[in-house]
Design a protein around this motif. Sequence first.
Motif, short mmCIF file in Angstrom:
data_model
loop_
_atom_site.label_atom_id
_atom_site.label_comp_id
_atom_site.label_asym_id
_atom_site.label_seq_id
_atom_site.Cartn_x
_atom_site.Cartn_y
_atom_site.Cartn_z
N UNK A 83 31.44 -25.36 18.95
CA UNK A 83 31.61 -24.12 19.15
C UNK A 83 32.28 -24.00 20.59
N UNK A 84 33.49 -23.51 20.44
CA UNK A 84 34.36 -23.42 21.54
C UNK A 84 34.07 -22.12 22.51
N UNK A 85 32.96 -21.04 22.04
CA UNK A 85 32.70 -20.16 22.60
C UNK A 85 32.29 -20.40 24.42
N UNK A 86 33.11 -19.52 25.16
CA UNK A 86 32.72 -19.43 26.54
C UNK A 86 31.93 -18.22 26.78
N UNK A 87 31.09 -18.26 27.95
CA UNK A 87 30.43 -17.16 28.28
C UNK A 87 31.44 -15.90 28.93
N UNK A 88 31.33 -14.83 28.45
CA UNK A 88 31.99 -13.87 28.80
C UNK A 88 31.34 -12.76 29.77
N UNK A 89 32.12 -12.34 31.01
CA UNK A 89 31.06 -11.57 31.90
C UNK A 89 31.63 -10.01 31.29
N UNK A 90 30.65 -9.67 30.53
CA UNK A 90 30.71 -8.29 29.97
C UNK A 90 30.25 -7.39 30.97
N UNK A 115 27.96 -13.97 14.20
CA UNK A 115 26.76 -13.41 15.10
C UNK A 115 26.63 -14.45 16.16
N UNK A 116 26.41 -15.72 15.74
CA UNK A 116 26.00 -16.78 16.55
C UNK A 116 27.24 -16.98 17.77
N UNK A 117 28.42 -16.93 17.40
CA UNK A 117 29.64 -17.24 18.07
C UNK A 117 29.39 -15.95 19.21
N UNK A 118 29.15 -14.69 18.82
CA UNK A 118 29.15 -13.83 19.79
C UNK A 118 27.91 -13.84 20.62
N UNK A 119 26.82 -14.03 20.19
CA UNK A 119 25.63 -14.24 21.06
C UNK A 119 25.57 -15.35 21.98
N UNK A 152 28.03 -16.07 23.50
CA UNK A 152 29.24 -15.97 24.58
C UNK A 152 28.34 -14.80 25.67
N UNK A 153 27.24 -14.48 25.58
CA UNK A 153 26.74 -13.41 26.29
C UNK A 153 25.77 -14.15 27.45
N UNK A 154 26.03 -13.62 28.68
CA UNK A 154 25.34 -14.22 29.87
C UNK A 154 23.97 -13.93 30.07
#
Length: 628
Positions: free
Chosen positions: A225-232, A512-516, A518-520
Amino acid sequence: MCGITGKYNFKYSEPIDRSVAEEMIKVITHRGPDDEGSYFNSNGNLFLGHRRLSIIDLSTGHQPLSNEDGTIWIVFNGEIYNFPELKKELISYGHKFRTHSDTEVIVHAYEQWGKESFSKLNGMYAFALWDNKEQELIITRDPFGIKPVYYFVNNNSIIFGSEIKSILTNSEVSREVDTTALYNYFTFTYVPSPYTVFKDIFKLKPGHFISIKSKSVSIKRFYYNTTQIINYKNEKEIIRQLQEHIYNAVKRQMISDVPIGAMLSGGVDSSTVATIMSQISDSPIKTFTVGFEDDFELNELKDAKFIADKIGSEHYELVVSSEDYNKLLPFSVWHMEEPVATGSILAYYMICKLAASKVKVVLTGQGADEPFAGYPRHLGEYYGKYYRAIPMPLRNFIISPLINSLKRNEQLKRAVFSLEEPITEKRFLRIYQTLQKELTKELYTQNGFDWESLTLGAIQEWQNDAAGFDDLNKLLYSDSRLSLPDNLLLYGDKMAMAVSLEARVPFLDLELMRFVESIPSKFKINGLTQKYLLKKAVSKWIPEEVIRKKKIGFATPIDTWFQNELKSEVEEKLLSEGSAIRKYLNAEVIKKMIEDHAAKREDYKRPLLSFLTFEIWHEMFIKNSNKI
């Protein structure tokens, strides 16, 4: 969903004993009562076996299945939810299909992309693939470990299966307790992958595959999982995207050629899944709920009925008693095959049995609490830095002694014990463990036993991936790859398959998990509101009173039963002269724990259940080693 098994004598190439192969398939019949099949290579030293529960492509989905020229063979357990899209892409590359099954898509995807194809699969799966040209056997498990696969390796052979029973049919596999794994079990109440309590029998870790080629065995990871936390910045936009991902995940997982239903507790997660299903379905869906007798205060029967009435489902429910629990606990241990001490296992089996009488597939709300921060430990971790900021003398000499002097309050005592630890991995270990450090020292019969170093490895395994995350998201990342696959998802698979039912988990959809992930953290916990963003998103589908309701989870009355109805059963099993647990734990300490729990001085329901489960498991699988 099905059952797979097989054996490969890769070094000396002796032919597989066909009578043993037949038995390996037979013992997992419950996983697939609709069909069976086997494949032996030309040398006879490789065998793949399969039991099928027909869900998709009922007429032409027989396994083992091969490509056109018979150079690639597969046995597959699970579902690939994005197989229609992958099939369309593969057809554009010139691939031709003989069936409508998702299994054949895996074969052609492997032909097209090799092992890189595994990371393209969005689903729950475990499969074994034989590449005859390369003379390579590949065994694979999905990224979140929704489907289990076990294996045994010696210097000549690998034996594998969806269940340990298939492996145990082979005479070269001895039945011994792995003491390292056992103490991991006493710490976590389950055994983290890759170990099991059986010595030399292992679970393949999520997102990994085994390759057996050129007489050597290697294990590699295919999913990162290369997802990084995104500062939405825009909360409304995140909610819109989350709603879209949740809806699409449920819709994807409703694909089936047989009737489907939903497990419904009346909580946020299962209510969301059931409501979306009812909107997509052309006819009323079937929903299933379990409760407990004697006015158990955490029953969710009324809450589930409220949602069922609202969505117009065809609703079914049942009630579990302490007598049911005592009678069926050995049955659940038999199907679990390795000790997992979670109080809801038996109730889950019974609701699966009810569902299986009406449908072949159910969708569940499992898997939402871990990435969205739904457990009390997540709230503690999020605000733990403020507790650690309190001067140490005040914590050590006033707060901690005061909390530990309280009767019971196991959760609060564990919170104080864990949150004071500044090192992240050690703090997570304290969060997960069910026994206080001093009690552990008294229990373990081995002098100088370093349980902390032993168990830390299971947590550190996943922390490198989450190095850039904040502390809460690090814990959520570990939860989704530790306690989920080796505890909740494991019993979800075993109890459902015990009654030939497929249980799906849309909240663990890969997109869905890749998106979740990435959420702070600030969008997962807001004030004291946990699963904050999820609750905002699902307000589109479920009533506000369901969202505001205090989380219950899959609660059971084991606490009370161990004080009353089942106390004598626990004493008899654990304290008798011939009990197996005496070899590993101090019986006098166990006796005091039983007494303290019955007198309501302490809350020991979790460790006592783990001891009882181990004792029953040992009697079935080790003591009576002549039986499968």
